[in-house]
Enzyme design. Structure first.
Site, PDB file in Angstrom:
ATOM      1  CE  LYS A  52      -4.016   1.820   2.578  1.00 32.64           C
ATOM      2  NZ  LYS A  52      -4.887   1.623   3.761  1.00 32.64           N
ATOM      3  CB  SER A  60      -8.294   3.425   2.913  1.00 35.31           C
ATOM      4  OG  SER A  60      -7.452   2.760   3.835  1.00 35.31           O
ATOM      5  CB  SER A  85      -8.711   0.690   5.776  1.00 36.63           C
ATOM      6  OG  SER A  85      -9.393   1.918   5.765  1.00 36.63           O
TER       7      SER A  85
END
Lengths: 496, 95
Positions: free
Chosen positions: A78, A158, A182
């Protein structure tokens, strides 16, 4: 020949260590798959050269017998994680051009075990969002579409880019971060396993901060075994993060006995929320039956402050974000807006206005307000008191049960653009994931079935502090019973 | 409690985010929606409840008070939009 992009992490490990293929081969296969899947917008940056170098080193480790479980496995990271010399902007414009001079502890742990970085994945800006539509780099598209549909669906957020990458077979596994759901919610939307460990299990050093009392690192994978393997590599005490906890990391994979006889599974009545689709309620009942058939005992429990978890979260998280994001001022890194005779204050204000997206600004303003003189007690202190009550609910529940079973999200993936204009509707996505986040407890989402429209639905298991071994073991039982083997039909790239 | 344009302008200034007159109007509405919704916390009786300070039962670790890090000014300044003479450079603040 085995399709090198369709394996679980554990199968790839076994194949690598058994000499069936090399890390260079599977890394190359994934890099071509990534190039073919640019429609998904899952990656912000692909680190091809670095990946091939890391693969060569991994192959050498395998040859000389020093390989670990993660050695040679190509994974995606990420964008929120700082990776030395590589794009690390938490998908924000305000960090334009930022290339860290250091490596986050979690990624350092993975690289020390020989994992290979394919690149950095898209996400909601600063991890604020539940649909990955808040990225400076544009939305991520879910590889899954409803049956017969040609429109695009969100991958959740997210950690949406990480989820899309693993679901689309362009990365074997990926790191995510979970502040209020998330990792778990995108796992549910993309038919994956997503684990958020106990607060303190992973070091937050080198993770771009959103809400420091909630942020935790975790894996998004294709199986529970994969999550166990990757979690073990990521976790551990780190003196550089004073909130990481100094308890040994168990061998999580060894905990997957599949035996849950006598285990007490709590079912919280407050999670039967108004307007929950019938198919999710049905899946939840199905999950209860699966665990019962495996010998678990089902216990009704109550978590009375559940309905206050989301409003509590939307005070605490913005408060912490307004404080954490004060560092982006156009001085130390990233974007700076310049102009003739611009004062220092105006430089700050114009830089922050240009650099932050709408949702991030909204949360900074809310956070600034609830921490400001005269409102601190009424909002922030009140929320932190309710948070104590929420944590107390779980403590009381765990006197009666060992783990808790709930749905992961109140819906399947929704269409791109559907909720983007209504922040409150978007916040409700996290109704089942936020309470455990506020209490610092571990949670895992397991793909358990498809909606009537053909989109994945997840079930969530919540555990006790540092009870990841037990949580993973129960998850493996649920996984076997659900037998979720469906994959999204390929509509992107060539041969779609 | 709800916010008006003047309050939003004040918090935007505290947060050092420039907000135009047009944005101010829509921001007032958005923030009030959120504030109205979090207002439900006032129903909860929190008398005598301690505010959460840490979710994990751990003492803050201490270490010896000595320098263990540093000495790499170049790396620190590397990402600065403007650096001069080994320092971060900002617009002139003293007349």
């Amino acid at each position: 020949m085995t399709d090198l992009t369709k394996m679980t992490l554990s199968a790839a490990r076994d194949g690598l260590q058994g000499g069936d293929f090399t890390s260079a081969e599977i890394t190359e296969a994934h890099l071509s798959a990534i190039a073919d899947a640019s429609d998904l917008n899952a990656f912000i940056e692909v680190t091809s050269d670095q990946a091939m170098d890391m693969a060569a080193k991994a192959d050498a480790m395998i040859k000389d017998g020093s390989a670990k479980a993660m050695t040679g496995i190509p994974i995606a990271i990420k964008d929120l994680y700082c990776t030395k010399g590589v794009h690390s902007q938490s998908a924000s414009h305000i960090l334009d051009g930022f290339k860290p001079e250091y490596e986050s502890t979690v990624t350092s742990n993975l690289w020390a075990d020989g994992a290979v970085m394919l690149g950095k994945t898209n996400q909601d800006e600063f991890a604020m969002g539940s649909s990955n539509e808040n990225s400076y780099y544009g939305p991520v598209k879910n590889p899954w579409r409803a049956d017969g549909e040609t429109k695009d669906y969100v991958p959740g957020g997210s950690s949406g880019g990480s989820a899309a990458a693993v679901a689309a077979n362009i990365s074997i596994a990926a790191t995510g971060t979970d502040t209020g759901g998330s990792i778990r919610q995108p796992a549910s939307f993309a038919g994956l396993v997503g684990l958020k460990p106990t607060y303190g299990r992973c070091s937050r050093w080198g993770m771009i901060a959103f809400a420091s009392s909630l942020d935790q690192a975790g894996p998004l994978t294709r199986s529970v075994r994969d999550a166990a393997i990757m979690m073990e590599s990521m976790a551990g005490y780190d003196p550089k993060d004073s909130t990481s906890t100094n308890v040994p990391v168990p061998n999580y994979e060894a905990a997957l006995s599949g035996d849950i006889r006598g285990l007490k599974v709590g079912i919280p009545k407050e999670y039967r929320v108004d307007g929950m689709p019938g198919e999710i309620e049905k899946l939840w009942s199905q999950g209860i039956d699966w665990l019962k058939s495996a010998g678990a005992q089902i216990v009704d429990i109550s978590l009375p402050h559940t309905k206050y978890a989301l409003p509590t979260y939307y005070i605490v998280a913005p408060a912490e974000c307004s404080s954490n994001l004060a560092r982006y001022d156009g001085v130390k890194y990233g974007l700076r807006v310049t102009g003739d005779n611009l004062s220092l204050d105006d430089m700050y204000k114009k830089t922050r206005a240009a650099g932050f997206g709408d949702e991030v600004k909204r949360r900074i303003l809310i956070g600034t307000y609830v921490l400001s003189a005269g409102y601190y007690d009424a909002y922030y202190l009140k929320a932190q008191r309710v948070r104590t009550l929420i944590a107390g609910d779980f403590k009381a529940a765990y006197e009666k049960c060992d783990v808790i079973l709930t749905p992961t999200a109140p819906s399947a993936a929704f269409a791109l653009g559907d909720k983007v204009s209504d922040p409150l509707a978007m916040y409700l996505n996290d109704v089942f994931t936020v309470p455990a986040s506020l209490a610092g407890l571990p949670g895992i989402s397991i793909p358990a079935g498809l909606s009537a429209e053909g989109l994945p639905l997840g079930l969530q298991l919540l555990g006790q502090a540092f009870g990841e071994s037990e949580l993973l073991n129960v998850a493996s039982v649920l996984e076997s019973a659900a037998g979720f083997t469906q994959k999204p039909a390929k509509w992107w790239g060539e041969n779609s | 409690m709800s916010v008006d344009k003047e309050t939003v302008a004040k918090i935007a200034n505290l947060a050092r985010i420039e907000v135009s007159e047009d944005e101010l109007e829509s921001t007032v509405g958005e923030l009030n929606n959120i504030l109205d919704w979090v207002e439900q916390l006032s129903e909860v009786d929190t008398d005598g409840v301690a505010a959460m300070t840490s979710v994990v039962a751990a003492d803050l670790p201490r270490r010896e008070d000595k320098v263990t890090d540093g000495g790499y000014r170049e790396a620190v300044l590397k990402n600065a939009p403007v650096a001069e003479h080994g320092f971060f450079a900002v617009p002139k603040v003293i007349e």
